[in-house]
Design a protein around this motif. Structure first.
Motif, PDB file in Angstrom:
ATOM      1  N   LEU A 348      52.609  24.739  41.673  1.00  0.00           N
ATOM      2  CA  LEU A 348      53.145  26.076  41.403  1.00  0.00           C
ATOM      3  C   LEU A 348      52.616  26.610  40.071  1.00  0.00           C
ATOM      4  O   LEU A 348      52.180  27.765  39.975  1.00  0.00           O
ATOM      5  CB  LEU A 348      54.674  26.035  41.367  1.00  0.00           C
ATOM      6  N   GLU A 349      52.641  25.761  39.059  1.00  0.00           N
ATOM      7  CA  GLU A 349      52.141  26.156  37.747  1.00  0.00           C
ATOM      8  C   GLU A 349      50.649  26.506  37.815  1.00  0.00           C
ATOM      9  O   GLU A 349      50.195  27.480  37.199  1.00  0.00           O
ATOM     10  CB  GLU A 349      52.374  25.028  36.740  1.00  0.00           C
ATOM     11  N   ALA A 350      49.895  25.729  38.588  1.00  0.00           N
ATOM     12  CA  ALA A 350      48.457  25.974  38.714  1.00  0.00           C
ATOM     13  C   ALA A 350      48.180  27.292  39.436  1.00  0.00           C
ATOM     14  O   ALA A 350      47.208  27.982  39.115  1.00  0.00           O
ATOM     15  CB  ALA A 350      47.800  24.811  39.462  1.00  0.00           C
ATOM     16  N   ILE A 351      49.022  27.651  40.408  1.00  0.00           N
ATOM     17  CA  ILE A 351      48.843  28.927  41.105  1.00  0.00           C
ATOM     18  C   ILE A 351      49.032  30.086  40.124  1.00  0.00           C
ATOM     19  O   ILE A 351      48.224  31.025  40.091  1.00  0.00           O
ATOM     20  CB  ILE A 351      49.825  29.044  42.290  1.00  0.00           C
ATOM     21  N   TYR A 352      50.088  30.020  39.342  1.00  0.00           N
ATOM     22  CA  TYR A 352      50.318  31.064  38.343  1.00  0.00           C
ATOM     23  C   TYR A 352      49.166  31.125  37.337  1.00  0.00           C
ATOM     24  O   TYR A 352      48.704  32.203  36.967  1.00  0.00           O
ATOM     25  CB  TYR A 352      51.632  30.808  37.595  1.00  0.00           C
ATOM     26  N   ARG A 353      48.708  29.963  36.925  1.00  0.00           N
ATOM     27  CA  ARG A 353      47.625  29.900  35.936  1.00  0.00           C
ATOM     28  C   ARG A 353      46.319  30.435  36.528  1.00  0.00           C
ATOM     29  O   ARG A 353      45.569  31.163  35.867  1.00  0.00           O
ATOM     30  CB  ARG A 353      47.443  28.455  35.473  1.00  0.00           C
ATOM     31  N   SER A 354      46.037  30.068  37.768  1.00  0.00           N
ATOM     32  CA  SER A 354      44.833  30.535  38.447  1.00  0.00           C
ATOM     33  C   SER A 354      44.831  32.057  38.567  1.00  0.00           C
ATOM     34  O   SER A 354      43.804  32.714  38.344  1.00  0.00           O
ATOM     35  CB  SER A 354      44.738  29.901  39.839  1.00  0.00           C
ATOM     36  N   ALA A 355      45.993  32.600  38.925  1.00  0.00           N
ATOM     37  CA  ALA A 355      46.096  34.056  39.050  1.00  0.00           C
ATOM     38  C   ALA A 355      45.883  34.742  37.701  1.00  0.00           C
ATOM     39  O   ALA A 355      45.229  35.792  37.618  1.00  0.00           O
ATOM     40  CB  ALA A 355      47.458  34.428  39.622  1.00  0.00           C
ATOM     41  N   GLU A 356      46.424  34.137  36.660  1.00  0.00           N
ATOM     42  CA  GLU A 356      46.287  34.711  35.321  1.00  0.00           C
ATOM     43  C   GLU A 356      44.843  34.706  34.842  1.00  0.00           C
ATOM     44  O   GLU A 356      44.357  35.686  34.255  1.00  0.00           O
ATOM     45  CB  GLU A 356      47.160  33.913  34.336  1.00  0.00           C
ATOM     46  N   LEU A 357      44.143  33.612  35.118  1.00  0.00           N
ATOM     47  CA  LEU A 357      42.753  33.452  34.640  1.00  0.00           C
ATOM     48  C   LEU A 357      41.726  33.954  35.637  1.00  0.00           C
ATOM     49  O   LEU A 357      40.539  34.038  35.310  1.00  0.00           O
ATOM     50  CB  LEU A 357      42.495  31.980  34.341  1.00  0.00           C
ATOM     51  N   ASN A 358      42.175  34.253  36.851  1.00  0.00           N
ATOM     52  CA  ASN A 358      41.255  34.642  37.936  1.00  0.00           C
ATOM     53  C   ASN A 358      40.196  33.553  38.132  1.00  0.00           C
ATOM     54  O   ASN A 358      38.993  33.833  38.215  1.00  0.00           O
ATOM     55  CB  ASN A 358      40.597  35.990  37.640  1.00  0.00           C
ATOM     56  N   ASP A 359      40.672  32.320  38.225  1.00  0.00           N
ATOM     57  CA  ASP A 359      39.768  31.194  38.312  1.00  0.00           C
ATOM     58  C   ASP A 359      40.449  30.045  39.073  1.00  0.00           C
ATOM     59  O   ASP A 359      41.676  30.030  39.225  1.00  0.00           O
ATOM     60  CB  ASP A 359      39.373  30.712  36.911  1.00  0.00           C
ATOM     61  N   THR A 360      39.671  29.076  39.514  1.00  0.00           N
ATOM     62  CA  THR A 360      40.188  27.885  40.179  1.00  0.00           C
ATOM     63  C   THR A 360      40.613  26.864  39.134  1.00  0.00           C
ATOM     64  O   THR A 360      39.912  26.637  38.143  1.00  0.00           O
ATOM     65  CB  THR A 360      39.138  27.276  41.104  1.00  0.00           C
ATOM     66  N   ILE A 361      41.770  26.244  39.346  1.00  0.00           N
ATOM     67  CA  ILE A 361      42.286  25.223  38.414  1.00  0.00           C
ATOM     68  C   ILE A 361      41.984  23.861  38.992  1.00  0.00           C
ATOM     69  O   ILE A 361      42.436  23.518  40.094  1.00  0.00           O
ATOM     70  CB  ILE A 361      43.802  25.394  38.208  1.00  0.00           C
ATOM     71  N   LYS A 362      41.236  23.065  38.254  1.00  0.00           N
ATOM     72  CA  LYS A 362      40.934  21.690  38.671  1.00  0.00           C
ATOM     73  C   LYS A 362      42.006  20.755  38.152  1.00  0.00           C
ATOM     74  O   LYS A 362      42.475  20.876  37.026  1.00  0.00           O
ATOM     75  CB  LYS A 362      39.570  21.263  38.137  1.00  0.00           C
ATOM     76  N   PHE A 363      42.405  19.786  38.992  1.00  0.00           N
ATOM     77  CA  PHE A 363      43.383  18.792  38.570  1.00  0.00           C
ATOM     78  C   PHE A 363      42.658  17.589  37.998  1.00  0.00           C
ATOM     79  O   PHE A 363      41.612  17.209  38.489  1.00  0.00           O
ATOM     80  CB  PHE A 363      44.253  18.379  39.759  1.00  0.00           C
TER      81      PHE A 363
END
Length: 363
Positions: A348-363
């Motif tokens: 969930l946190e990564a989805i919010y972060r991805s939307a904010e940065l307009n980028d894919t979040i790698k784990f």
């Protein structure tokens, strides 16, 4: 120990309509001993609904210091979940915390560490795992009926269903909107059925588009000036083994395909899909596979009650509370394990972060 004393923190709808009725049915194993709420009148009302011998606390810390209380159920806004849970665990209480686990992954990690440090039980209230259709599908997945599940969709779509009461539209108290509220259920259910918690990457978008005056919302019109969380979120989640999950979530979406806390699974041997029959007001579970050179669908109807307020004799919450109390009394893991819920929070946190940065979040 063969009977547990439970205290409930937060006396809102989720406590009074879900937790309390289910706990009262376990009278041979549980006594609901007290209620904590900053609003003393609200706590007294909750206590009086059960009996005149119940304890009332206006400060939850007093409940945590009460040696009579063995188990605490936390039914407060999201911003309070982590701190209250950690304090309760360190005070020697077992904890069931309402979903979502926490506002962010750091808070969720603190909860997990506190449980491991203290040796006390911790679970998160994802009651949709305990629907009859969910339990049947879990058994099928565990038996390998679908084969390797490599494509999934997590559904949490309401055509209109923005919660206009409480603090649901308050980002500071909730951490987000539809995604952290109902998207979390669909995601938890899908990960659990797949038994896959190894995430590779997350790409997400969130929307707050429907700010205009709305009279079709069943919970009443919302105040657009104070609607500061997303009403919709969508995400592509890639797992380390190459499997993928598409998450769709909305409190209000112009779509007639309404499905909440449901999943679609596709495996190498077959697939399964949860759907809502709006005409009958029931859930449907459809299995699809091959048989003798033909494509075959098997449909199970009336597989679940409507929700925790269902009029059926045994509700999802009844099954949820029963396994939780048994996990404590029998010293075994609850169905919803803390580290599973932690992964949900991380996504969930990564989805919010991805939307904010307009980028894919790698784990």
């Amino acid at each position: 120990m063969n009977k547990l004393n439970v205290g409930i923190i937060g006396c809102g709808a989720i406590a009074m309509e879900k937790h309390l009725p289910a706990l009262l049915k376990l009278s041979d194993k549980v006594e609901v001993k007290g209620f904590a709420n900053r609003n003393e009148e609200k706590a007294k009302k909750a206590a009086d609904s059960v009996g005149n011998d119940k304890k009332v606390y206006t400060n939850y810390k007093d409940m945590l210091q009460d040696p009579e209380i063995d188990v605490v159920h936390i039914c407060t806004p999201n911003a309070l979940h982590s701190s209250m849970t950690v304090e309760a665990l360190e005070a020697g209480k077992h904890v069931m915390c309402e979903k979502p686990m926490a506002m962010n992954s750091q808070e969720a990690e603190e909860m997990v560490k506190a449980a491991e440090r203290t040796g006390k039980k911790l679970t998160i209230a994802y009651q949709n795992r305990f629907r009859k259709d969910s339990l049947l599908l879990k058994q099928s997945c565990t038996n390998g009926d679908l084969g390797e599940i490599y494509v999934a969709k997590a559904h949490a779509i309401r055509r209109r269903g923005v919660p206009t009461w409480g603090v649901f539209l308050n980002k500071e108290m909730q951490g987000g909107g539809a995604l952290i509220d109902i998207g979390t259920h669909a995601l938890d259910l899908t990960l659990w059925l797949m038994n896959n918690y190894e995430v590779d990457s997350v790409t997400g978008v969130v929307h707050n588009k429907l700010r205009y005056e709305n009279k079709a919302n069943p919970f009443g019109p919302w105040d657009s000036d104070h609607f500061n969380v997303e009403e919709s979120a969508f995400s592509f989640i890639k797992m380390k083994n190459g499997a993928s999950i598409y998450l769709e979530c909305s409190w209000a979406l112009n779509s007639v395909d309404e499905r909440e806390a449901m999943t679609t699974l596709s495996g190498t041997k077959g697939g399964a899909e949860m759907r809502r029959n709006t005409a009958l007001g029931t859930n449907e579970l459809i299995f699809n596979t091959e048989m003798y050179g033909n494509l075959v669908n098997t449909q199970l109807q009336n597989a679940a009650g409507i929700s925790y307020i269902s009029p059926v004799e045994e509700t999802d919450a009844d099954r949820e509370m029963a396994q939780w109390i048994d996990a404590i009394l029998e010293d075994k893991n609850p169905v919803v394990e803390p580290r599973q819920a932690l992964v949900v929070t991380q996504i969930l946190e990564a989805i919010y972060r991805s939307a904010e940065l307009n980028d894919t979040i790698k784990f």
